[in-house]
Design an enzyme around this catalytic site. Structure first.
Site, PDB file in Angstrom:
ATOM      1  N   LYS A 163       0.857  -1.188   0.000  1.00 19.89           N
ATOM      2  CA  LYS A 163       0.000   0.000   0.000  1.00 19.89           C
ATOM      3  C   LYS A 163       0.885   1.228   0.000  1.00 19.89           C
ATOM      4  CE  LYS A 163      -4.464   0.867   0.167  1.00 19.89           C
ATOM      5  NZ  LYS A 163      -5.610   0.023  -0.200  1.00 19.89           N
ATOM      6  N   ASP A 214      -6.975   4.314  -4.588  1.00 19.24           N
ATOM      7  CA  ASP A 214      -7.642   4.131  -3.300  1.00 19.24           C
ATOM      8  C   ASP A 214      -8.308   5.485  -3.024  1.00 19.24           C
ATOM      9  OD1 ASP A 214      -7.616   2.060  -0.844  1.00 19.24           O
ATOM     10  OD2 ASP A 214      -7.443   4.051   0.014  1.00 19.24           O
ATOM     11  N   GLY A 241     -19.969   7.314   2.190  1.00 24.10           N
ATOM     12  CA  GLY A 241     -19.012   7.675   1.153  1.00 24.10           C
ATOM     13  C   GLY A 241     -19.759   8.187  -0.070  1.00 24.10           C
ATOM     14  N   ASN A 276     -15.785   6.040  -5.535  1.00 23.56           N
ATOM     15  CA  ASN A 276     -15.810   4.941  -6.469  1.00 23.56           C
ATOM     16  C   ASN A 276     -16.521   3.688  -5.953  1.00 23.56           C
ATOM     17  OD1 ASN A 276     -14.629   3.497  -8.732  1.00 23.56           O
ATOM     18  ND2 ASN A 276     -13.311   2.564  -7.197  1.00 23.56           N
ATOM     19  N   VAL A 277     -16.227   3.317  -4.702  1.00 25.61           N
ATOM     20  CA  VAL A 277     -16.795   2.083  -4.143  1.00 25.61           C
ATOM     21  C   VAL A 277     -18.304   2.240  -3.983  1.00 25.61           C
ATOM     22  CG1 VAL A 277     -16.706   0.451  -2.236  1.00 25.61           C
ATOM     23  CG2 VAL A 277     -14.628   1.662  -2.908  1.00 25.61           C
TER      24      VAL A 277
HETATM   25  O1  2IT Z   1      -8.128  -1.485  -0.874  1.00 28.10           O
HETATM   26  C1  2IT Z   1      -8.000  -1.999  -1.988  1.00 28.10           C
HETATM   27  O2  2IT Z   1      -8.146  -3.213  -2.169  1.00 28.10           O
HETATM   28  C2  2IT Z   1      -7.693  -1.123  -3.118  1.00 28.10           C
HETATM   29  N1  2IT Z   1      -7.569   0.076  -2.925  1.00 28.10           N
HETATM   30  C3  2IT Z   1      -7.481  -1.678  -4.501  1.00 28.10           C
HETATM   31  C4  2IT Z   1      -6.111  -2.219  -4.640  1.00 28.10           C
HETATM   32  C5  2IT Z   1      -5.732  -2.625  -6.038  1.00 28.10           C
HETATM   33  O3  2IT Z   1      -4.538  -2.911  -6.209  1.00 28.10           O
HETATM   34  O4  2IT Z   1      -6.571  -2.680  -6.934  1.00 28.10           O
END
Ligand code: 2IT
Length: 446
Positions: free
Chosen positions: A126, A166, A237, A240-241
């Site tokens: 990350k 993210d 939120g 995107n999610v």
């Molecule tokens: O928290 C996550 O799984 C993401 N932000 C996506 C990570 C990714 O490499 O697609």
């Protein structure tokens, strides 16, 4: 808790007492591992836990850039390369004012087990920055991304480390980051995921996290002969999610009644549909970072400074950020008869909220299982790039469904195996841990 797990956790607390979020995520995972550790003494003998909680390496760097007023700004950039026994380091980049090394260690640690659950060849990592994109222009975002990549590029590679988006990093940022990488390296590599669909990105990657979380909800409901059709869903939120969740819940006959931002939440009892869904994208790109705009535009109620967990709903899907649902919020949901909680964000429930939810017998899916659809689709993107090919939307969707179904099965089976039926937290931690720990045993001490 098993003695070995307790010792490792205590020693971590002594070593990094200031890394609260990281300690929280380790506590959450190792809390599930007692039986597995007892069952296989090789884990302790080979110091698997000690090796897992320490990242392979942590890259920390300076990101200087120039803003529109001509001032020089300095931010901190990081990449935590946690574990690559299952594949290249894989995980998103977060640009948010709250980002610290502790945040990224917690997210990277979670990512190891999430990526393990996908069954794909993905290691855990990350990265990100304390850069705050709020009210920044396109040009400023571009300047920042180019400066960030000026250091980051030397650490990346399609078989080495493959970041993605993210919080605060979407298609636009990935574009600027990829352009900078390509020029610095002089090579077109599949080195970031979430790329534009016309230049190496996978169809459905933007939707994948939200779709995947909704597929996971569906799997959970199937075990109870229940369905999304006609259900009321509270979501937090507006990124995107959340957007992916809204689209898929609508398609399956449910109704999403809330969205939230740092300013508060909106309550839209008729459901977020049609042009309202597209407006989510406009809100994100505006850079204003607030949902009051939605309330003004569509004339719905806006509750300033509050979280959506006070509305009556069948399903709650926290899709914003860590620790956005505490004990008090969980108690509200329980009181209001919520039956399912499915995490779209990473660790949105505090440890206290998780405990309350478990005691109440709510069906609860932890993010490392339910939000893995995003990174799984990133895995598909890497496969497509490696072969210079492109899958159809139907192919991606089918593969995504399969991965989510398979993750559900792994959680369900592991919880049954240890007599903890319906404990998805336990199941996800055990199944995620076993695959990575066994690979570490196979690959020797490194
Ligand atoms: O928290 C996550 O799984 C993401 N932000 C996506 C990570 C990714 O490499 O697609």
């Amino acid at each position: 808790m098993n003695r070995y797990a307790t010792e490792v956790l205590e020693s971590l607390k002594r070593k990094y007492p200031w890394e609260e979020e990281f300690i929280q995520s380790v506590t959450e995972v190792v809390g599930s591992l007692s039986e597995v550790l007892d069952q296989n003494p090789n884990y302790k003998k080979n110091a698997i836990l000690e090796r897992l909680v320490e990242p392979d390496r942590t890259i920390s760097f300076k990101v200087p850039w120039r803003d529109n007023q001509g001032n020089v700004q300095i931010n901190n950039g990081y990449r935590v390369e946690f574990n690559n026994v299952l594949g290249p380091y894989k995980g998103g980049l977060r640009f948010h004012a709250s980002v610290t090394l502790s945040t990224l260690k917690f997210l990277g640690f979670e990512q190891i087990f999430k990526n393990s659950l996908t069954g794909l060849l993905l290691g855990g990592g990350k990265g990100g920055s304390d850069f705050n994109p709020r009210n920044r222009t396109d040009g400023e975002i571009e300047n920042f991304c180019q400066s960030f990549m000026m250091e980051m590029f030397r650490h990346l590679g399609p078989n080495k480390d493959v970041p993605a988006g993210d919080v605060g990093v979407g298609g636009r940022e990935i574009g600027y980051l990829f352009g900078a990488y390509r020029r610095l390296k002089g090579s077109f590599d599949g080195v970031l995921t979430g790329k534009g669909a016309g230049w190496g990105g996978s169809i459905l990657r933007p939707e994948a996290t939200g779709y995947g979380a909704t597929y996971f909800l569906k799997e959970m409901m199937d075990t109870r002969k229940d369905s999304i059709d006609g259900k009321t869903v509270a979501v937090s939120g507006f990124g995107n999610v959340c957007w992916g969740v809204v689209k898929k819940v609508n398609e399956l006959g449910g109704r999403v009644v809330t969205l939230s931002g740092p300013d508060g939440y909106i309550y839209d009892p008729e459901g977020i549909r049609g042009e309202k869904v597209d407006y989510l994208l406009d809100m994100r790109i505006s850079g204003r970072d607030q949902v009051a705009d939605y309330a003004n535009k569509f004339k719905v109620e806006f509750r300033r400074g509050k979280r959506p967990w006070e509305v009556k709903c069948d399903v709650a899907m926290p899709c914003a950020i860590q620790n956005e649902m505490d004990e008090h919020d969980a108690a509200n949901l329980i009181k209001n008869g919520t039956k399912y909680i499915v995490e779209g964000a990473n660790l949105p429930l505090t440890l206290g909220a998780m405990k309350k939810v478990a005691e109440a017998g709510i069906m609860y899916a932890p993010g490392k299982a339910s939000n893995a659809g995003g990174v799984a689709c990133s895995g598909f993107e890497m496969s497509q790039d490696a072969l210079f090919t492109k899958w159809s939307g139907a192919q991606v969707d089918e593969a995504l469904k399969n991965v989510m179904k398979n993750i559900h099965t792994q959680c369900y089976e592991a919880s049954k195996e240890f007599n903890r039926p319906n404990d998805y937290v336990f199941g996800a931690n055990v199944a995620g841990f076993r695959r990575v720990a066994n690979a570490m045993l196979d690959q020797g001490i490194n």
